[in-house]
Write a protein that holds these residues in place. Structure first.
Motif, PDB file in Angstrom:
ATOM      1  N   PRO A 111      14.133   3.995 -14.319  1.00  0.00           N
ATOM      2  CA  PRO A 111      14.435   2.556 -14.303  1.00  0.00           C
ATOM      3  C   PRO A 111      15.860   2.301 -13.806  1.00  0.00           C
ATOM      4  CG  PRO A 111      13.254   3.106 -16.297  1.00  0.00           C
ATOM      5  CD  PRO A 111      13.510   4.411 -15.589  1.00  0.00           C
ATOM      6  N   GLU A 112      16.792   3.177 -14.183  1.00  0.00           N
ATOM      7  CA  GLU A 112      18.179   3.008 -13.774  1.00  0.00           C
ATOM      8  C   GLU A 112      18.339   3.164 -12.255  1.00  0.00           C
ATOM      9  OE1 GLU A 112      20.741   5.427 -16.133  1.00  0.00           O
ATOM     10  OE2 GLU A 112      22.486   4.873 -14.935  1.00  0.00           O
ATOM     11  N   ASP A 113      17.695   4.218 -11.707  1.00  0.00           N
ATOM     12  CA  ASP A 113      17.719   4.422 -10.250  1.00  0.00           C
ATOM     13  C   ASP A 113      17.289   3.160  -9.516  1.00  0.00           C
ATOM     14  OD1 ASP A 113      18.465   7.063 -10.222  1.00  0.00           O
ATOM     15  OD2 ASP A 113      16.399   7.831 -10.282  1.00  0.00           O
ATOM     16  N   VAL A 114      16.141   2.652  -9.955  1.00  0.00           N
ATOM     17  CA  VAL A 114      15.527   1.538  -9.249  1.00  0.00           C
ATOM     18  C   VAL A 114      16.395   0.288  -9.356  1.00  0.00           C
ATOM     19  CG1 VAL A 114      13.524   0.005  -9.279  1.00  0.00           C
ATOM     20  CG2 VAL A 114      13.199   2.463  -9.497  1.00  0.00           C
ATOM     21  N   TYR A 115      17.030   0.132 -10.518  1.00  0.00           N
ATOM     22  CA  TYR A 115      17.853  -1.070 -10.717  1.00  0.00           C
ATOM     23  C   TYR A 115      19.193  -0.951 -10.004  1.00  0.00           C
ATOM     24  CZ  TYR A 115      19.992  -4.994 -13.215  1.00  0.00           C
ATOM     25  OH  TYR A 115      20.582  -6.182 -13.522  1.00  0.00           O
ATOM     26  N   VAL A 116      19.836   0.218 -10.146  1.00  0.00           N
ATOM     27  CA  VAL A 116      21.207   0.379  -9.636  1.00  0.00           C
ATOM     28  C   VAL A 116      21.223   0.767  -8.164  1.00  0.00           C
ATOM     29  CG1 VAL A 116      23.369   1.640  -9.954  1.00  0.00           C
ATOM     30  CG2 VAL A 116      22.009   0.999 -11.946  1.00  0.00           C
ATOM     31  N   ARG A 117      20.237   1.571  -7.750  1.00  0.00           N
ATOM     32  CA  ARG A 117      20.236   2.053  -6.368  1.00  0.00           C
ATOM     33  C   ARG A 117      18.919   1.716  -5.683  1.00  0.00           C
ATOM     34  NH1 ARG A 117      23.034   5.579  -9.427  1.00  0.00           N
ATOM     35  NH2 ARG A 117      21.161   6.569 -10.204  1.00  0.00           N
ATOM     36  N   PRO A 118      18.652   0.450  -5.463  1.00  0.00           N
ATOM     37  CA  PRO A 118      17.387   0.080  -4.806  1.00  0.00           C
ATOM     38  C   PRO A 118      17.304   0.701  -3.416  1.00  0.00           C
ATOM     39  CG  PRO A 118      18.877  -1.804  -4.907  1.00  0.00           C
ATOM     40  CD  PRO A 118      19.489  -0.725  -5.736  1.00  0.00           C
ATOM     41  N   ALA A 119      16.102   1.182  -3.072  1.00  0.00           N
ATOM     42  CA  ALA A 119      15.950   1.928  -1.816  1.00  0.00           C
ATOM     43  C   ALA A 119      15.917   1.020  -0.601  1.00  0.00           C
ATOM     44  CB  ALA A 119      14.661   2.762  -1.876  1.00  0.00           C
ATOM     45  N   ASP A 120      15.414  -0.175  -0.774  1.00  0.00           N
ATOM     46  CA  ASP A 120      15.357  -1.065   0.389  1.00  0.00           C
ATOM     47  C   ASP A 120      15.416  -2.526  -0.051  1.00  0.00           C
ATOM     48  OD1 ASP A 120      12.884  -1.620  -0.631  1.00  0.00           O
ATOM     49  OD2 ASP A 120      11.736  -0.887   1.078  1.00  0.00           O
ATOM     50  N   ARG A 121      15.317  -3.411   0.912  1.00  0.00           N
ATOM     51  CA  ARG A 121      15.419  -4.844   0.628  1.00  0.00           C
ATOM     52  C   ARG A 121      14.344  -5.296  -0.349  1.00  0.00           C
ATOM     53  NH1 ARG A 121      14.262  -8.315   4.685  1.00  0.00           N
ATOM     54  NH2 ARG A 121      15.997  -9.662   4.174  1.00  0.00           N
ATOM     55  N   PHE A 122      13.133  -4.729  -0.165  1.00  0.00           N
ATOM     56  CA  PHE A 122      12.039  -5.160  -1.031  1.00  0.00           C
ATOM     57  C   PHE A 122      12.328  -4.838  -2.493  1.00  0.00           C
ATOM     58  CE2 PHE A 122       8.289  -4.200  -3.482  1.00  0.00           C
ATOM     59  CZ  PHE A 122       7.661  -5.421  -3.431  1.00  0.00           C
ATOM     60  N   GLY A 160       0.781  -1.229   0.000  1.00  0.00           N
ATOM     61  CA  GLY A 160       0.000   0.000   0.000  1.00  0.00           C
ATOM     62  C   GLY A 160       0.814   1.280   0.000  1.00  0.00           C
ATOM     63  N   ARG A 161       2.127   1.190  -0.240  1.00  0.00           N
ATOM     64  CA  ARG A 161       2.951   2.398  -0.259  1.00  0.00           C
ATOM     65  C   ARG A 161       3.865   2.386  -1.468  1.00  0.00           C
ATOM     66  NH1 ARG A 161       2.835   4.476   4.789  1.00  0.00           N
ATOM     67  NH2 ARG A 161       1.926   3.000   6.236  1.00  0.00           N
ATOM     68  N   ILE A 162       4.249   3.606  -1.908  1.00  0.00           N
ATOM     69  CA  ILE A 162       5.315   3.723  -2.900  1.00  0.00           C
ATOM     70  C   ILE A 162       6.623   3.658  -2.132  1.00  0.00           C
ATOM     71  CG2 ILE A 162       6.411   5.221  -4.588  1.00  0.00           C
ATOM     72  CD1 ILE A 162       3.653   6.326  -5.270  1.00  0.00           C
ATOM     73  N   VAL A 163       7.428   2.619  -2.362  1.00  0.00           N
ATOM     74  CA  VAL A 163       8.669   2.488  -1.598  1.00  0.00           C
ATOM     75  C   VAL A 163       9.852   3.111  -2.328  1.00  0.00           C
ATOM     76  CG1 VAL A 163       8.013   0.565  -0.139  1.00  0.00           C
ATOM     77  CG2 VAL A 163       8.885   0.104  -2.419  1.00  0.00           C
ATOM     78  N   GLN A 164       9.765   3.226  -3.645  1.00  0.00           N
ATOM     79  CA  GLN A 164      10.811   3.944  -4.376  1.00  0.00           C
ATOM     80  C   GLN A 164      10.231   4.514  -5.647  1.00  0.00           C
ATOM     81  OE1 GLN A 164      14.410   1.763  -5.295  1.00  0.00           O
ATOM     82  NE2 GLN A 164      15.517   3.626  -5.850  1.00  0.00           N
ATOM     83  N   LEU A 165      10.612   5.753  -5.941  1.00  0.00           N
ATOM     84  CA  LEU A 165      10.148   6.403  -7.161  1.00  0.00           C
ATOM     85  C   LEU A 165      11.384   6.926  -7.874  1.00  0.00           C
ATOM     86  CD1 LEU A 165       7.821   7.611  -8.897  1.00  0.00           C
ATOM     87  CD2 LEU A 165       7.897   9.609  -7.409  1.00  0.00           C
ATOM     88  N   GLY A 166      11.620   6.455  -9.069  1.00  0.00           N
ATOM     89  CA  GLY A 166      12.812   6.910  -9.778  1.00  0.00           C
ATOM     90  C   GLY A 166      12.843   6.387 -11.195  1.00  0.00           C
TER      91      GLY A 166
END
Lengths: 269, 336
Positions: free
Chosen positions: B229-240, B221-227
């Motif tokens: 495609p490169e951000d999300v792939y290279v710098r994941p915000a958390d374990r999920f 129910g939450r947005i855990v990362q917004l960025g």
């Protein structure tokens, strides 16, 4: 091996069709020709004014029953299928209640409602000083037929509504269509096969129903009643047989026409 | 392409504190803020039940946010505007094409409802069918075209009303894998060509990478990362996010200073594999799969399976002992 097995699977249906459909019908055909009028008994259905009028009023009652039933049931089924409210399950369960009633019971209930001492008569006398009685006419018959056809059509249409992809309606809404437009352009075309099937059953049942008419009616001339009087009271077996076959053919023809018409409408979109 | 086709249309979208609690108290979406400039394609990515479809339906007007939440198109509050008047284009997972209408009638339906005269309607439908490459199928009933063609009809139908925002709810997941991959590229190309603000919902991370200008990864129910495609792939915000997007190795360990338990995440391409040497981490190759451009190895590192990639010409076989090193810049450590 598989062919023989398939033949075995066909056997029960084959026996049923032969024993209960083809043989009695084939036997009925010559009976109709055996009477005083000979083969022209078949023509009597059309030429004799009493029979012709009966056939027409039977068709009118059956058609009116079908049209009213479909209109009421389509609205009710959509409401029941899409809404959740307290008592809904009880209401749906109660819909199956009248399915088991024989026509005689339905006729009795129509008399309780709109007979000489019925609810409608008492209410109208209290309100307008005049007793409204319609139980013993075609109007009473129509009410009785509606009573037993609406529940079964609602249940059929409800099943079809529940299978309808809710995204279809949502897509139409997103394109700007209002509720009536969606009914006409999306919902009714999608429900058409179920409506045709349920309507056909409703029409055929109304054409052939006997118990309700028999209970209500001394003055109601519908075809099943006339067949009954010709057969048991008049001893006119030949005319009864000819009328039976005519009833079957006309019902079959009406249903075939309805199916074709709706098929064409669906194809034309 | 004409100038009109390339001009970005569509509204900017702002979501303010919009949450959704279903009867019974289930929170499908926590109060969420989101801003989408006009013309941007945002992908909502997450597992089923993460709230992505709920968020999409709030934007569509198919559901109202909990009190206090708002949806704005071009800065105008549309929270109470019903979907019929919100001008959103929708593409559904089932496509929801009207089965009693032809391809052209489906595409033109929104214009017909809006009372557009037949001549201009036909011209617009023809133009759209040309764009999606279905001009020759315009008179076909929709049940006599393929799944990929249906998807394009659904897209053209949604675009026809010149929506402020295009909303796509898992539009590729009804297709088989090979077709999905092909249509993902096709869809990304068409969306860029329409140059429209769009929200695309999917649970497929490869699809999200191919289609989104930005990706919002959602969980519970939450947005855990917004960025990007490169951000999300290279710098994941958390374990999920690390576990959900792309292939990721994970090894348990301890954080030295506080001795807390943590997990290290790294991608197969961040692993350097060499000949076994004293002083290095030694692993056993348990599987090697040839992928043409590279070879994917499964390594056994002290009982943990680790995926690594080596150039295809390196003749590594199952049973070989290798040394292994992970590029520290591409190592993500999250406390557990």
């Amino acid at each position: 091996m598989t062919r023989r097995f398939e033949f075995l699977l066909l056997l029960p249906a084959g026996v049923f069709v032969l024993a209960f459909l083809l043989v009695p019908m084939a036997a009925l055909v010559p009976v109709a020709g055996s009477g005083r009028l000979g083969w022209s008994a078949y023509l009597a259905v059309v030429t004799e004014p009493r029979y012709r009028a009966t056939m027409i009023s039977t068709l009118v009652v059956a058609a009116a029953t079908t049209a009213l039933t479909l209109a009421i049931a389509t609205v009710a089924a959509q409401f029941l299928a899409s809404r959740r409210f307290p008592g809904r399950d009880l209401l749906v369960a109660m819909l199956t209640f009248p399915l088991a009633f024989p026509g005689v019971v339905v006729g009795f209930m129509v008399i309780l409602l709109s007979g000489r001492l019925g609810l409608v008569a008492q209410a109208s006398e209290a309100l307008f000083g005049e007793r409204i009685v319609f139980a013993y006419s075609l109007g009473g018959l129509l009410v009785g037929y509606l009573y037993f056809s609406i529940p079964r059509v609602i249940l059929t249409v409800m099943a079809a509504v529940e299978k309808l992809d809710p995204a279809l309606v949502e897509a139409a809404r997103s394109l700007g269509a209002g509720p009536f437009r969606i009914q006409r352009d999306v919902v009714l075309p999608a429900l058409a096969p179920a409506l045709v099937a349920a309507g056909a059953l409703c029409f055929a049942t109304a054409m052939g129903a006997f118990g309700t008419a028999f209970t209500l009616a001394t003055r109601i001339d519908v075809l099943p009643m006339v067949i009954y009087t010709e057969f048991t009271l008049g001893g006119n077996v030949a005319i009864a047989a000819a009328l039976s076959i005519a009833l079957g053919l006309v019902t079959w023809l009406a249903l075939a026409l309805a199916r074709n018409a709706t098929g064409a409408v669906a194809a034309a979109g | 392409m004409t100038a009109e086709e390339t001009t970005a249309h569509g509204a900017s979208l702002s979501i303010r504190r919009a949450g959704k609690t279903f009867p019974g108290g289930v929170v499908a979406l926590a109060p969420t803020d989101l801003d989408l400039p006009a013309g941007e394609i945002l992908v909502l990515l997450g597992p089923s039940g993460c709230g992505k479809t709920t968020l999409l339906r709030l934007v569509a007007g198919l559901g109202a946010p909990d009190p206090g939440g708002a949806v704005l198109f071009d800065g105008v509050d549309v929270t109470t505007v019903p979907i019929e008047r919100r001008r959103v284009g929708m593409v559904f997972q089932s496509y929801a094409l009207f089965p009693n209408m032809t391809v052209a009638e489906n595409v033109g339906y929104g214009l017909k409802v809006r009372g557009e005269p037949k001549s201009s309607r036909d011209a617009e439908v023809g133009r759209l069918l040309d764009m999606v490459g279905l001009a020759e199928l315009s008179d076909r009933p929709v049940d006599r075209i393929s799944g990929g063609q249906r998807q394009r009809v659904a897209l053209a139908r949604a675009i026809a009303i010149r929506p402020k925002i295009l909303l796509l709810d898992e539009p590729l997941s009804a297709l088989d894998a090979a077709l999905r991959e092909k249509l993902r590229i096709e869809l990304a190309r068409l969306l860029r060509r329409f140059a429209i603000t769009a929200i695309h919902v999917t649970h497929d991370q490869a699809e999200a990478m191919a289609i989104g200008d930005r990706i919002a990864v959602m969980n519970q129910g939450r947005i855990v990362q917004l960025g990007t495609p490169e951000d999300v792939y290279v710098r994941p915000a958390d374990r999920f996010v690390a576990g959900f997007v792309g292939v990721m190795n994970r090894l348990p360990g301890r954080l030295l200073p506080g001795c807390g338990v943590a997990e290290a995440f790294f991608r197969p391409e961040a692993v350097a594999v060499g000949p076994p040497e004293a002083g290095s981490v030694v692993a056993m190759v348990t599987a090697a799969t040839f992928f043409g451009a590279y070879r994917r190895l499964t390594l056994d590192v002290a009982g943990h399976a680790v995926e690594a990639e080596v150039p295809a010409e390196r003749p590594v076989r199952p049973g070989d002992a290798v040394s292994l090193a992970v590029d520290p810049a591409r190592l993500h450590v999250f406390p557990t």
